[in-house]
Design an enzyme around this catalytic site. Structure first.
Site, PDB file in Angstrom:
ATOM      1  N   SER A 156      19.401  12.836  32.205  1.00 36.26           N
ATOM      2  CA  SER A 156      18.547  13.174  31.033  1.00 36.26           C
ATOM      3  C   SER A 156      18.953  12.276  29.917  1.00 36.26           C
ATOM      4  CB  SER A 156      18.702  14.566  30.864  1.00 36.26           C
ATOM      5  OG  SER A 156      17.813  15.361  29.963  1.00 36.26           O
ATOM      6  N   ASP A 319      11.180  17.173  39.338  1.00 35.11           N
ATOM      7  CA  ASP A 319      11.284  17.345  37.735  1.00 35.11           C
ATOM      8  C   ASP A 319      10.000  16.975  37.087  1.00 35.11           C
ATOM      9  OD1 ASP A 319      12.160  16.657  35.236  1.00 35.11           O
ATOM     10  OD2 ASP A 319      13.937  15.339  36.018  1.00 35.11           O
ATOM     11  N   HIS A 352      14.408  19.508  36.852  1.00 35.08           N
ATOM     12  CA  HIS A 352      15.197  18.624  36.058  1.00 35.08           C
ATOM     13  C   HIS A 352      16.617  18.881  36.258  1.00 35.08           C
ATOM     14  CE1 HIS A 352      16.124  15.651  32.999  1.00 35.08           C
ATOM     15  NE2 HIS A 352      16.693  16.526  32.170  1.00 35.08           N
TER      16      HIS A 352
END
Lengths: 378, 378
Positions: A156, A319, A352
């Site tokens: 991320s 995601d 995610h």
């Protein structure tokens, strides 16, 4: 106690800069002195060529592995990945994780004391970028006497830092592992960040960032609730919560917590206010919004022309906040520059969040890549 | 002025029920008297067999076509679809649209005066369901002397009402048009509603629902901002806003509105507080969460065993809030019961909002279906 845990760890502090030699930020503003909190796991080899830097995401910190007290009440956020015989094998590698500048876990941030005013910076803290975060990490790596990182890894926003390292300091990055990330947030991701920041700054308790003890808890909780929805896939939400009621087998026809998903979100929102600072949330999400390799370098192709690291990109099938296409865009730009790049999309229902919770699948991939990175080097 | 517009329209009111014969709601609670605001377009034929009921969505109302003043400042929300020679052709059909119970545009809702306390209901208003909304519409249809609706149509929550009509009053629905809808919200959709409601109820201005003039504007704006993101597709957001800056060609390194998407969301949030009531937002989103054909009837197959209408389902390729799979689930259950059902997925970049903005594509489909519905009947 978890098997193969690095055990008890103690965070350390590193401070650099002074009035005469401040940290100059991308915005042009500067900070006279910066403190970075970090942890290390494993030991350096003789020439310190086995160091791996781990970069954390929005709500993460320097505590990536092990625990801080004998009761193991607070395990590191990537303990599944870091330890003896784990993906980041602390019997081989010297693993380092530092809290980003702008954060709220000990590194200099908006909650730190502003020496000019002898009170917390609040909104007087200068806006920091991913580049600024990485610049601070480079000071730390210099301080630790590391010439070249064996590898650097993050998911991320951690992936943003990985890419920034590879772009800014190519000679100092052996290999780069960029997980569930992208070259710049999508419009939708900026939109969700906007909602979160609005919830905080419109909370009367925020007081233009000058809150004391009780901060804008409502705003921060709302921001976190929105965030949580985006971290999980529709499939996971359906299978984990579905339309299950929280505590009854029939509808109660009122506004109490009726569905299990409501209870989950309320809990996640409240819990976050116990451990995170609202101003830091503003600064870090803004840094995420600003990150844009294309804007900074003209195009991805131009950006990656001079990188020298070996790259691994990992994305997750469900995601939707950092979809696979965003990783592939970087992979293509690197390939078109003739760079050494690997890519895999892991099939996972976790959205995610998969990079934090799907340890086993990721371990198989990283173990292979890190071995190969060693071979390529020798 | 738009071509083929129904022109100036005046909303009408219909009131039913009294202390001795109140409206009994699904929750078991009751309302002594209920007022429904509605508009009609076109004229009834002799036996009133040409009536089409239009059901509005969360933030819609009874004003579906035409305008309320000579300046045309406030056009109906589905004016593209309703009018002479339009999909709902007012030269052929008598089109009716009513504001739902629980709303804030004139029908009885939480902002209405509670006769027991001589002040607005607020949270004393009983929770209403989609079934209750439809029950009120049935009273209106009775009042208008309509035995059987030629058709009934609605998108999003309007589609919930369409399905509820077909299930509760099969003999009174000739054909049913369910657009961008589902048999029950996904977990993710409930989650987004939860965030919106939390933003409202945690706003200090909400005062347990007993606000007067200045309501929880911050909470309502945040709720609407979240909603807006879910109504649009990632593709549309990328192409319409991308990462465009709002008013500068370089980053300003502060928290002012920097990206065009931030400006858009802030505007949409603020504008909504001018035209919608926060308590109504709570009641209506709760009614949406509760709608669940499977729970009410045991299964979709069982639910649809006794329906007699002809059905049309329309979904949109980039609608991730009410994805195509949710329409198909109902189509399959109807087919397995041997019912007359049509389905089309319209290719559109507009996401869930497509049912409001993609008038031309929808017109082609509805025109054909409504003609066919006539033929099937004769």
């Amino acid at each position: 106690m978890e098997r193969n845990c690095v055990g008890l760890v103690t965070p350390r502090k590193f401070t650099f800069g002074n009035e005469k030699d401040p940290l100059v930020l991308e915005s042009g503003r500067s900070l006279p002195s910066v403190t970075i909190v970090y942890e290390t796991y494993g030991e350096p080899n003789e020439d310190k060529s086995n160091a791996i830097l781990i970069c954390h995401a929005l709500s993460g910190d320097h505590h990536a592995a092990g625990y801080h007290d004998p009761h193991h009440s607070h395990m590191g956020w990537w303990d599944a990945m870091i330890g003896p015989k784990k993906a980041f094998d602390t019997e081989k590698y010297w693993v380092i994780c530092s809290n980003i500048i702008g954060g709220c876990k000990g590194s200099t941030g908006p909650g730190s004391i502003n020496p000019a005013k002898a009170k917390p910076y609040g909104l007087d803290f200068p806006l920091v970028t991913i580049g600024d975060m990485v610049k601070c990490q480079r000071h730390l790596i210099d301080h630790l006497g590391i010439e070249k990182l064996y590898s650097i890894a993050g998911g991320s926003m951690g992936g943003f830092q990985v890419m920034e390292w590879a772009l800014r300091y190519p000679a100092r990055v052996g290999s780069a592992i960029c997980i569930a990330s992208c070259a710049g947030l999508s419009t939708q991701a900026i939109a969700f960040n906007t909602v979160g920041r609005s919830a905080i700054t419109r909370d009367p308790q925020w007081r233009q960032g000058n809150y004391n003890h009780k901060g804008p808890e409502t705003g921060l909780a709302i921001a976190r609730m929105v965030g949580h929805i985006t971290y999980l896939s529709q499939i996971l939400l359906d299978s984990k919560f579905g339309r299950k009621l929280q505590s009854a087998d029939r509808l109660r026809y009122n506004f109490s917590t009726e569905f299990a998903i409501e209870s989950y979100l309320n809990h996640k929102g409240s819990a976050f206010t116990e451990r995170f600072d609202a101003n830091s949330y503003l600064f870090i999400t803004r840094a995420m919004d600003y990150f844009d390799i294309k804007r900074s370098y003209g195009s991805l192709k131009k950006a990656f022309a001079k990188v020298t690291s070996r790259f691994l990109f990992v994305s997750y099938s469900t995601d939707w906040l950092f979809p696979t296409g965003q990783s592939l865009e970087m992979v293509r730009a690197l390939l078109s520059n003739g760079k050494n790049v690997s890519f895999i999309e892991i099939d996972s229902p976790y959205g995610h969040d998969a990079f934090l919770v799907e340890g086993e699948k990721l371990t198989r991939i990283l173990t292979g890549f890190l071995k190969g990175a060693g071979r390529a080097k020798s």
